[in-house]
Write a protein that holds these residues in place. Structure first.
Motif, mmCIF file in Angstrom:
data_model
loop_
_atom_site.group_PDB
_atom_site.id
_atom_site.type_symbol
_atom_site.label_atom_id
_atom_site.label_comp_id
_atom_site.label_asym_id
_atom_site.label_seq_id
_atom_site.Cartn_x
_atom_site.Cartn_y
_atom_site.Cartn_z
ATOM 1 N N ALA A 1 0.849 -1.213 0.000
ATOM 2 C CA ALA A 1 0.000 0.000 0.000
ATOM 3 C C ALA A 1 0.873 1.248 0.000
ATOM 4 O O ALA A 1 0.632 2.197 -0.761
ATOM 5 C CB ALA A 1 -0.925 -0.007 1.219
ATOM 6 N N THR A 2 1.897 1.253 0.829
ATOM 7 C CA THR A 2 2.775 2.424 0.907
ATOM 8 C C THR A 2 3.484 2.644 -0.430
ATOM 9 O O THR A 2 3.564 3.772 -0.929
ATOM 10 C CB THR A 2 3.807 2.229 2.037
ATOM 11 N N ARG A 3 4.002 1.550 -1.020
ATOM 12 C CA ARG A 3 4.705 1.677 -2.318
ATOM 13 C C ARG A 3 3.751 2.248 -3.378
ATOM 14 O O ARG A 3 4.117 3.126 -4.151
ATOM 15 C CB ARG A 3 5.216 0.304 -2.768
ATOM 16 N N GLN A 4 2.528 1.727 -3.383
ATOM 17 C CA GLN A 4 1.545 2.203 -4.366
ATOM 18 C C GLN A 4 1.277 3.693 -4.180
ATOM 19 O O GLN A 4 1.191 4.441 -5.150
ATOM 20 C CB GLN A 4 0.217 1.439 -4.205
ATOM 21 N N LEU A 5 1.130 4.094 -2.908
ATOM 22 C CA LEU A 5 0.792 5.493 -2.636
ATOM 23 C C LEU A 5 1.909 6.439 -3.066
ATOM 24 O O LEU A 5 1.635 7.531 -3.581
ATOM 25 C CB LEU A 5 0.456 5.676 -1.149
ATOM 26 N N TYR A 6 3.143 6.028 -2.861
ATOM 27 C CA TYR A 6 4.244 6.884 -3.329
ATOM 28 C C TYR A 6 4.313 6.882 -4.861
ATOM 29 O O TYR A 6 4.625 7.891 -5.470
ATOM 30 C CB TYR A 6 5.575 6.437 -2.716
ATOM 31 N N ALA A 7 3.967 5.733 -5.458
ATOM 32 C CA ALA A 7 4.067 5.628 -6.919
ATOM 33 C C ALA A 7 3.007 6.475 -7.631
ATOM 34 O O ALA A 7 3.289 7.098 -8.657
ATOM 35 C CB ALA A 7 3.937 4.171 -7.335
ATOM 36 N N VAL A 8 1.777 6.512 -7.074
ATOM 37 C CA VAL A 8 0.690 7.211 -7.797
ATOM 38 C C VAL A 8 0.800 8.732 -7.740
ATOM 39 O O VAL A 8 0.109 9.435 -8.473
ATOM 40 C CB VAL A 8 -0.719 6.817 -7.267
ATOM 41 N N GLN A 9 1.701 9.239 -6.903
ATOM 42 C CA GLN A 9 1.747 10.696 -6.732
ATOM 43 C C GLN A 9 2.141 11.420 -8.018
ATOM 44 O O GLN A 9 1.845 12.592 -8.196
ATOM 45 C CB GLN A 9 2.705 11.052 -5.598
ATOM 46 N N ASP A 10 2.829 10.695 -8.913
ATOM 47 C CA ASP A 10 3.230 11.344 -10.163
ATOM 48 C C ASP A 10 2.097 11.361 -11.190
ATOM 49 O O ASP A 10 2.226 11.983 -12.237
ATOM 50 C CB ASP A 10 4.452 10.619 -10.744
ATOM 51 N N ASP A 11 1.015 10.645 -10.917
ATOM 52 C CA ASP A 11 -0.112 10.601 -11.864
ATOM 53 C C ASP A 11 -1.279 11.441 -11.357
ATOM 54 O O ASP A 11 -2.441 11.146 -11.618
ATOM 55 C CB ASP A 11 -0.572 9.150 -12.051
ATOM 56 N N SER A 12 -0.962 12.502 -10.609
ATOM 57 C CA SER A 12 -2.014 13.256 -9.914
ATOM 58 C C SER A 12 -2.697 14.291 -10.801
ATOM 59 O O SER A 12 -2.096 14.827 -11.721
ATOM 60 C CB SER A 12 -1.410 13.995 -8.726
ATOM 61 N N PHE A 13 -3.936 14.575 -10.436
ATOM 62 C CA PHE A 13 -4.631 15.731 -11.014
ATOM 63 C C PHE A 13 -5.511 16.314 -9.912
ATOM 64 O O PHE A 13 -5.875 15.619 -8.955
ATOM 65 C CB PHE A 13 -5.494 15.317 -12.220
ATOM 66 N N SER A 14 -5.812 17.594 -10.016
ATOM 67 C CA SER A 14 -6.727 18.217 -9.047
ATOM 68 C C SER A 14 -7.711 19.094 -9.824
ATOM 69 O O SER A 14 -7.480 19.409 -10.992
ATOM 70 C CB SER A 14 -5.942 19.063 -8.035
ATOM 71 N N VAL A 15 -8.793 19.447 -9.168
ATOM 72 C CA VAL A 15 -9.766 20.342 -9.812
ATOM 73 C C VAL A 15 -9.157 21.746 -9.790
ATOM 74 O O VAL A 15 -8.779 22.231 -8.724
ATOM 75 C CB VAL A 15 -11.120 20.325 -9.059
ATOM 76 N N PRO A 16 -9.016 22.404 -10.960
ATOM 77 C CA PRO A 16 -8.365 23.718 -10.979
ATOM 78 C C PRO A 16 -9.044 24.731 -10.048
ATOM 79 O O PRO A 16 -10.258 24.690 -9.845
ATOM 80 C CB PRO A 16 -8.515 24.157 -12.440
ATOM 81 N N ALA A 17 -8.218 25.613 -9.489
ATOM 82 C CA ALA A 17 -8.749 26.659 -8.599
ATOM 83 C C ALA A 17 -9.700 27.549 -9.393
ATOM 84 O O ALA A 17 -9.508 27.772 -10.585
ATOM 85 C CB ALA A 17 -7.600 27.493 -8.062
ATOM 86 N N ASN A 18 -10.723 28.028 -8.717
ATOM 87 C CA ASN A 18 -11.663 28.935 -9.387
ATOM 88 C C ASN A 18 -12.229 29.914 -8.394
ATOM 89 O O ASN A 18 -12.213 29.663 -7.178
ATOM 90 C CB ASN A 18 -12.776 28.127 -10.072
ATOM 91 N N ALA A 19 -12.723 31.020 -8.911
ATOM 92 C CA ALA A 19 -13.162 32.115 -8.047
ATOM 93 C C ALA A 19 -14.464 31.829 -7.312
ATOM 94 O O ALA A 19 -14.800 32.503 -6.344
ATOM 95 C CB ALA A 19 -13.320 33.380 -8.887
ATOM 96 N N ALA A 20 -15.205 30.813 -7.776
ATOM 97 C CA ALA A 20 -16.489 30.527 -7.126
ATOM 98 C C ALA A 20 -16.339 29.572 -5.940
ATOM 99 O O ALA A 20 -17.276 29.418 -5.153
ATOM 100 C CB ALA A 20 -17.468 29.956 -8.133
#
Lengths: 320, 451
Positions: free
Chosen positions: B387-406
């Motif tokens: 689980a720990t190895r997977q969690l460190y590995a997936v960090q490079d495949d990240s995306f987030s919802v872009p910041a917005n004013a609303a």
């Protein structure tokens, strides 16, 4: 013959003179001094914020940035925003369910208590105790008791062969569930009805009995008219409280980030929506307009109730 | 002996006047965050375990001689707004990154441009997803204090028993539907095991990304809630739930999970597989280290791993009484050195209890690298080591919802749409069209001041 306008003016002047003269009386001054704390509190904490919110309802005030006048835009938006109609309808449905149910149940409990002679003080206390339960706790209790899978309510229904609904997630059952939860705290209404029932003259029951009236006829023709003042009072108070309902629904469905994520529109009561607009979306101006709309709705409903009360409510000493 | 009437009157009058004055003062006084300028107040942060306490100690030293007052508890929007409006904000605030854009657009937060220059902060040290989520129109408003990754948790025993394999392929939506249906169990009308939980509404952005869509444009100005990819993602995620008894039964079972106890949903086989945040691996390591846990990345429809990230960031409110110190404070709290020292202390704390240390995910790349390579070590518990190895590995495949004013309004718009569909009030297309109108109106109003 004197002009009525002149007479009215003279009457007003006379009243003003009498009022000014009353200040020479030490007791009058003392009386005003003693109600001063309330007057100051009312001005600062009620009238002041009300006036401020009325002014803010014509602005785009968000608590942070510059404020500008937007005219009637906020009031116009009330008619375009689908959540206003949804939340108002939710609130009216909740009120229509809760008020008659709570009054009927409280009256039934009060009549039972009236018959208890031994330990009546104990039972009165027991019925009143839930009023002390914080509304936040009641909101949490709702989620625990009404869980569709493991809640006590559905377990009990299952015991008698009924498959209970999903009270907390099914939009059709959220409001009835919340109504049932809020019935937990109707001790205040019970106490008012009990006091009113104790004041019904016994001779009226004796007279109705002599006339051959049964229990139901006595209840309809003697008890209800005699306690109609108390019924009217609780009708007004409970209606206003239900229209302003907030804490239980907010705690159960909007209180934390987690509950907010799952909150459906079924529990979106008007004051909850008003709160969201003001403190989550930072639309203080729009929230002020929402609050004035609620004020008007409550005013109209109360006036209608007061008007109807003239037909149905009996006050001791009044000519019928 | 009773006082004469005149004296009695005066005494009573004085008492009434004093009460009035006291009430007036009490009403006007309010509650202040910082009662003197030597107090440095934080909001939205609770120290908790060593990961918090050690960093707080370092940050407190950095702002000495100020006295740091930690107002424990989650970030409270109402409290924050009232404080800023009353010109009495805390010195520094920690909040959900999704909210930062909304507050920044209204001028409630200070840009960190000067702070970054002043403290010589290397922004490349932080994970881009966390920085992007706190950046509105090119200006940075927050530094990350957490980085929540989402991976697929698999109850291997249950899954293997039902399918003969202990992995789940989320890229094959038809196969995933069969998987969910085959793993669910019921007792009469009651659902007793969820086969696959799509975790909507909160993880809806994950499904949208998996389907090649976006909730909002990269610049955070145009909502895309009614795009075909978003509608299809919602239709599919809801159909997964409908296939397992419908939202009412599904949510009722979910609500009954003993999530933080030894009788949690994995231990009791109440769920087959579901995407979940990294912190829950840590919870499971503490409460039920013997569960047969499988961890794998969530795959999009092309079969590529994706990791939806969110988290908390530190920001400086407008009107902060200690701007320079606030900058020092957040730079220290989020620096690699602080994270590493804190993680070392936490690892010792966890190991002392006999539970496996599953690593920490900080939003600071340098800190993550050191923690993974120098502090974390395999425990011999294969499930949690993997689980720990997977969690460190997936960090490079990240995306987030872009910041917005609303900010909150945008999030509320899509979440409410998902909820309306789940509760059967609307069809996906209709709900998302309504959400699109609401969200775009909120974005347009919030962006008005900048155009």
């Amino acid at each position: 013959m004197s002009d009525p306008a002149t007479l009215a003016g003279t009457g007003r002047r006379a009243r003003t003179r009498r009022w000014m003269a009353s200040w020479r009386n030490r007791d009058t001054r003392a009386a005003y001094l003693f109600i001063l704390p309330w007057l100051v509190g009312f001005a600062l904490l009620t009238a002041g914020p009300m006036i401020a919110s009325f002014v803010l309802s014509f602005t785009n005030y968000d608590g942070i940035g510059p404020t500008k006048n937007v005219g009637f835009d906020n009031y116009r938006q009330l008619f375009d925003d689908p959540s206003v109609a949804t939340s108002m309808m939710n609130t009216l449905v909740f009120t229509a369910l809760r008020v008659p149910l709570s009054m009927a149940l409280a009256l039934a409990l009060a009549m039972l208590l009236l018959r208890v002679t031994r330990g009546s003080g104990f039972f009165r206390t027991v019925f009143y105790l839930p009023v002390m339960t914080p509304s936040v706790a009641v909101g949490i209790l709702f989620l625990l008791l009404f869980n569709g899978n493991v809640g006590v309510i559905n377990r009990a229904l299952e015991f008698v062969g009924i498959t209970g609904p999903s009270w907390t997630t099914d939009g059709s059952w959220v409001k009835p569930g919340l109504v049932l939860t809020t019935l937990w705290a109707l001790g205040g209404t019970v106490v008012i009805y009990l006091a009113a029932l104790k004041n019904v003259p016994q001779e009226l029951y004796e007279a109705s009995e002599l006339d051959g009236a049964g229990r139901w006829t006595s209840f309809v023709n003697v008890t209800l008219p005699q306690i109609s003042g108390a019924l009217f009072f609780t009708l007004i108070v409970n209606t206003i409280a239900s229209l302003q309902t907030f804490t239980e629904a907010y705690t159960a469905f909007y209180g934390t980030a987690n509950t907010q994520t799952y909150s459906s529109d079924a529990a979106l009561f008007y004051v909850v929506y008003l709160f969201q607009q003001a403190f989550q979306f930072m639309h203080m101006g729009y929230a002020s307009a929402l609050s004035w709309l609620l004020f008007l709705v409550i005013l109209v409903i109360t006036l209608v109730q007061a008007r109807l009360s003239k037909r149905f409510v009996y006050y001791e000493g009044e000519a019928r | 002996m009773a006082a004469p009437p005149r004296r009695r009157f005066r005494r009573s009058a004085s008492l009434a006047a004093a009460s009035t004055g006291l009430l007036t003062l009490a009403a006007c006084g309010g509650i202040s965050f910082a009662d003197d300028s030597d107090t440095f107040v934080t909001m939205g942060f609770g120290a908790g375990d060593a990961l918090g306490t050690v960093r707080l100690e370092r940050a407190t030293e950095a702002v000495a001689p100020l006295d740091v007052q930690v107002n424990e508890g989650q970030f409270d929007e109402q409290q924050f707004l009232s404080a800023v409006a009353a010109d009495d904000p805390p010195s520094v605030v920690r909040m959900d990154r999704a909210l930062i854009g909304g507050y920044a657009a209204r001028g409630a937060l200070m840009p960190l441009t000067e702070c970054v220059d002043q403290q010589g902060i290397d922004l490349d040290e932080y994970r881009p997803g966390a920085i992007d989520e706190a950046t509105l129109d090119g200006t940075l408003y927050g530094l990350p204090d957490s980085y929540d990754n989402r991976v697929l948790l698999v109850n291997r025993e249950v899954v293997a028993e039902a399918t003969g394999s202990d992995t789940v392929d989320t890229s094959d939506w038809a196969g995933l539907m069969d998987f969910a249906e085959s793993l669910q169990t019921r007792d009469g009308a009651r659902l007793t095991r969820i086969g696959f939980d799509p975790k909507i509404p909160e993880f809806f952005p994950l499904w949208v990304e998996a389907n090649g869509g976006q909730l909002i444009s990269e610049d955070g100005r145009t909502a895309r809630l009614d795009s075909p990819e978003v509608v299809e993602a919602l239709e599919y995620a809801v159909s997964l739930i409908d296939a397992q008894g419908g939202w009412g039964r599904f949510k009722a079972l979910r609500d009954s999970f003993d999530q933080f106890g030894a009788n949690n949903q994995i231990a009791r086989d109440q769920v087959g597989a579901y995407p979940m945040e990294d912190w829950y691996v840590n919870v499971l390591a503490g409460t039920s280290p013997d569960v047969d846990l499988g961890t794998q990345p969530f795959l999009d429809r092309e079969g590529e791993p994706i990791n939806y990230v969110s988290g908390l960031s530190w920001a400086i409110p407008k009107g902060s009484p200690h701007i320079d110190e606030a900058c020092q404070f957040i730079a220290t709290m989020t620096s690699a050195e602080s994270w590493v020292e804190a993680a070392r202390a936490k690892a010792e704390e966890v190991r002392a209890t006999g539970a496996p240390y599953t690593g920490d995910y900080t939003g600071n790349r340098e800190a993550d690298r050191i923690i993974e390579n120098e502090i974390w070590e395999p425990t011999g518990n294969d499930a949690f080591d993997e689980a720990t190895r997977q969690l460190y590995a997936v960090q490079d495949d990240s995306f987030s919802v872009p910041a917005n004013a609303a900010g909150t309004e945008f999030r509320k718009a899509w979440q409410s749409a998902v909820n309306r569909v789940l509760s059967g009030d609307q069809e996906p297309e209709e709900a998302l069209r309504q959400a699109q109108d609401l969200a775009q109106t909120a974005l347009d109003i919030a962006n008005q001041g900048e155009e």
